[in-house]
Design a protein around this motif. Sequence first.
Motif, short mmCIF file in Angstrom:
data_model
loop_
_atom_site.label_atom_id
_atom_site.label_comp_id
_atom_site.label_asym_id
_atom_site.label_seq_id
_atom_site.Cartn_x
_atom_site.Cartn_y
_atom_site.Cartn_z
N PRO A 95 0.81 -1.23 0.00
CA PRO A 95 0.00 0.00 0.00
C PRO A 95 0.84 1.27 0.00
CG PRO A 95 -0.92 -1.60 1.52
CD PRO A 95 0.41 -2.14 1.09
N GLN A 96 1.99 1.26 0.67
CA GLN A 96 2.84 2.45 0.72
C GLN A 96 3.72 2.59 -0.51
OE1 GLN A 96 2.50 0.12 3.24
NE2 GLN A 96 3.10 1.02 5.21
N LEU A 97 3.98 1.49 -1.23
CA LEU A 97 4.96 1.52 -2.31
C LEU A 97 4.40 1.36 -3.72
CD1 LEU A 97 7.82 -0.59 -0.64
CD2 LEU A 97 7.79 1.88 -1.02
N VAL A 98 3.13 1.07 -3.84
CA VAL A 98 2.56 0.81 -5.17
C VAL A 98 2.74 2.00 -6.11
CG1 VAL A 98 0.23 1.53 -4.51
CG2 VAL A 98 0.55 -0.08 -6.41
N ASP A 99 2.73 3.20 -5.59
CA ASP A 99 2.90 4.38 -6.45
C ASP A 99 4.35 4.60 -6.86
OD1 ASP A 99 0.19 4.93 -6.35
OD2 ASP A 99 0.37 6.33 -4.68
N ASP A 100 5.29 3.99 -6.14
CA ASP A 100 6.71 4.19 -6.42
C ASP A 100 7.25 3.18 -7.43
OD1 ASP A 100 7.56 6.30 -4.32
OD2 ASP A 100 6.44 4.84 -3.15
N PHE A 101 6.55 2.07 -7.61
CA PHE A 101 7.03 0.99 -8.46
C PHE A 101 6.11 0.79 -9.65
CE2 PHE A 101 9.33 0.40 -4.60
CZ PHE A 101 10.52 -0.21 -4.95
N ASP A 102 6.68 0.28 -10.74
CA ASP A 102 5.96 0.14 -12.01
C ASP A 102 5.30 -1.22 -12.20
OD1 ASP A 102 6.89 2.77 -13.18
OD2 ASP A 102 8.82 1.78 -12.82
N PHE A 103 5.73 -2.21 -11.46
CA PHE A 103 5.14 -3.55 -11.50
C PHE A 103 5.59 -4.29 -10.25
CE2 PHE A 103 9.18 -3.69 -13.78
CZ PHE A 103 9.81 -4.83 -13.31
N ALA A 104 5.09 -5.50 -10.06
CA ALA A 104 5.47 -6.31 -8.91
C ALA A 104 5.99 -7.66 -9.40
CB ALA A 104 4.30 -6.51 -7.97
N VAL A 105 6.90 -8.24 -8.62
CA VAL A 105 7.36 -9.61 -8.83
C VAL A 105 7.12 -10.35 -7.53
CG1 VAL A 105 9.31 -11.11 -9.40
CG2 VAL A 105 9.13 -8.86 -10.48
N ASN A 106 6.46 -11.50 -7.63
CA ASN A 106 6.12 -12.22 -6.40
C ASN A 106 6.43 -13.70 -6.52
OD1 ASN A 106 3.76 -13.99 -4.95
ND2 ASN A 106 4.50 -12.32 -3.67
N GLU A 107 6.90 -14.25 -5.41
CA GLU A 107 7.11 -15.68 -5.29
C GLU A 107 6.16 -16.26 -4.25
OE1 GLU A 107 11.76 -16.48 -5.69
OE2 GLU A 107 11.31 -14.79 -4.36
N GLN A 108 5.42 -17.27 -4.63
CA GLN A 108 4.68 -18.16 -3.74
C GLN A 108 3.51 -17.51 -3.00
OE1 GLN A 108 8.73 -19.24 -2.09
NE2 GLN A 108 7.68 -21.21 -1.82
N CYS A 109 2.91 -16.49 -3.57
CA CYS A 109 1.75 -15.91 -2.88
C CYS A 109 0.60 -16.91 -2.80
CB CYS A 109 1.30 -14.61 -3.54
SG CYS A 109 0.54 -14.79 -5.19
N ALA A 110 0.48 -17.82 -3.78
CA ALA A 110 -0.59 -18.82 -3.73
C ALA A 110 -0.33 -19.84 -2.62
CB ALA A 110 -0.71 -19.51 -5.08
N GLN A 111 0.92 -20.25 -2.48
CA GLN A 111 1.26 -21.23 -1.45
C GLN A 111 0.90 -20.72 -0.06
OE1 GLN A 111 5.27 -22.75 -1.70
NE2 GLN A 111 5.27 -23.48 0.41
N TYR A 112 1.04 -19.41 0.15
CA TYR A 112 0.77 -18.83 1.46
C TYR A 112 -0.54 -18.05 1.50
CZ TYR A 112 5.61 -20.14 2.21
OH TYR A 112 6.78 -20.87 2.31
N ALA A 113 -1.41 -18.26 0.48
CA ALA A 113 -2.74 -17.64 0.43
C ALA A 113 -2.67 -16.13 0.60
CB ALA A 113 -3.64 -18.26 1.50
N GLU A 114 -1.74 -15.48 -0.16
CA GLU A 114 -1.53 -14.05 -0.04
C GLU A 114 -1.70 -13.29 -1.35
OE1 GLU A 114 1.80 -13.84 3.54
OE2 GLU A 114 2.50 -14.16 1.46
N CYS A 115 -2.14 -13.95 -2.41
CA CYS A 115 -2.16 -13.29 -3.72
C CYS A 115 -3.07 -12.08 -3.77
CB CYS A 115 -2.55 -14.30 -4.80
SG CYS A 115 -1.29 -15.57 -5.11
N PHE B 21 4.08 -10.04 -11.92
CA PHE B 21 4.74 -11.24 -12.43
C PHE B 21 4.94 -12.20 -11.26
CE2 PHE B 21 6.33 -7.78 -15.29
CZ PHE B 21 5.64 -8.18 -16.42
N HIS B 22 4.26 -13.34 -11.35
CA HIS B 22 4.12 -14.24 -10.19
C HIS B 22 4.60 -15.65 -10.54
CE1 HIS B 22 1.07 -17.17 -8.32
NE2 HIS B 22 2.01 -17.00 -7.41
N VAL B 23 5.28 -16.28 -9.59
CA VAL B 23 5.77 -17.64 -9.79
C VAL B 23 5.51 -18.49 -8.55
CG1 VAL B 23 8.12 -17.20 -8.95
CG2 VAL B 23 7.74 -19.00 -10.63
#
Length: 275
Positions: free
Chosen positions: A205-225, A239-241
Motif C-alpha cells: 500500500p505504501q509503495l505501489v505508487d513508487d514501483f511500475d510492476f510487482a514480482v512475487n514468489e509463492q503468494c498462492a502457497q501462502y494464500a496471499e495473492c 509477475f508471479h511464480v
Amino acid sequence: MRHGARAWAALLIVLAVSVTTALTGCSGTGDDRGTASGGQREERWRPRPGLAWQWQLDGRVDAAAADVPVYDIDGFENGAADVARLHRAGRKVICYINVGAREDYRPDKDAFPRSVLGRPNGWQGERWLDIRRISLLRPIMERRFDMCREKGFDAVEPDLVEGYSHDTGFPLTARDQLRYNRMIAGIAHERGLSVGLKNDLPQIPQLVDDFDFAVNEQCAQYAECARLTPFIEAGKAVFHVEYTEPTHRFCPVSRELGLSSMRKKWELGVWRRAC
C-alpha cells in the motif's frame, strides 16, 4: 527556426503524439510510452496486467525458449548482445539485481564495506546488507543500475527488499525499508528504467505508487495473492511464480486476479509451466 514557429511545431508534435496514443492504445508488450523532453529518450516501459513472462536466472538465455513478451534475466551474467537478441525477438527485458544482500561471486563484491555486511541470508555466499547506510550503498546500486541501462535493459528487478522482516543482524525497521526501497525505485527511474517491487507484501500500500510492476514468489502457497491487487488496480503487471503448487491449484485464482503466473523449478532455468 524562430521562437513562434518552434512553439507551433512543438504543439503539433504533442497533438500528433496524443492522437497516436489514443488510436493505438496498448501494444503487445504492454507499452505505455511517449516522447520525453527534447525527443531524445522515450518514457520508461510500463507493463500492464496479464503479460506472460519468462524468468531465467540459470543457464544461457534462449530467446526462443518461451514465446512470451517479457524476459527477466540476470543483469551480471548477460551482456548487451544477449539483451539485444531478446529485443530482436520482440521481448522486453528485465535486469535481475540483488540490492538487499552482498553476493561474494559478483565482480563488485569488494565495493561493499565490511560495516554494511550482516548475517548470511540462507543462500550460499550471500550476506544481508545494512540498508540504513544509504550513503555507502547508494553509489554501489547506482553503478549496478548504470550497468543495466548500458546493456539495454528495459527494467530492473531488485531482489531482497524486505530485509526488515528477517534476521539480518541489524535492527532494521519498516521505515528503514520504505526509505531504502524508494531510493532503489528512484535510482531506476532516474535512468529511464522501470522497476518492480519484489515480494514485500506488507508494504505494497505504501509503495505501489513508487514501483511500475510487482514480482512475487509463492503468494498462492501462502494464500496471499489478493494482497497484490493494488498493483492490478493501478494498471500495473504482477509477475508471479510458484515452485511447489501445481498449476491447477493457483491458476484459476491468478486468472481471476489478473496475475501473470507460472510454475518454475527452484533453479530458475528454462523450464516453465504457465497458467
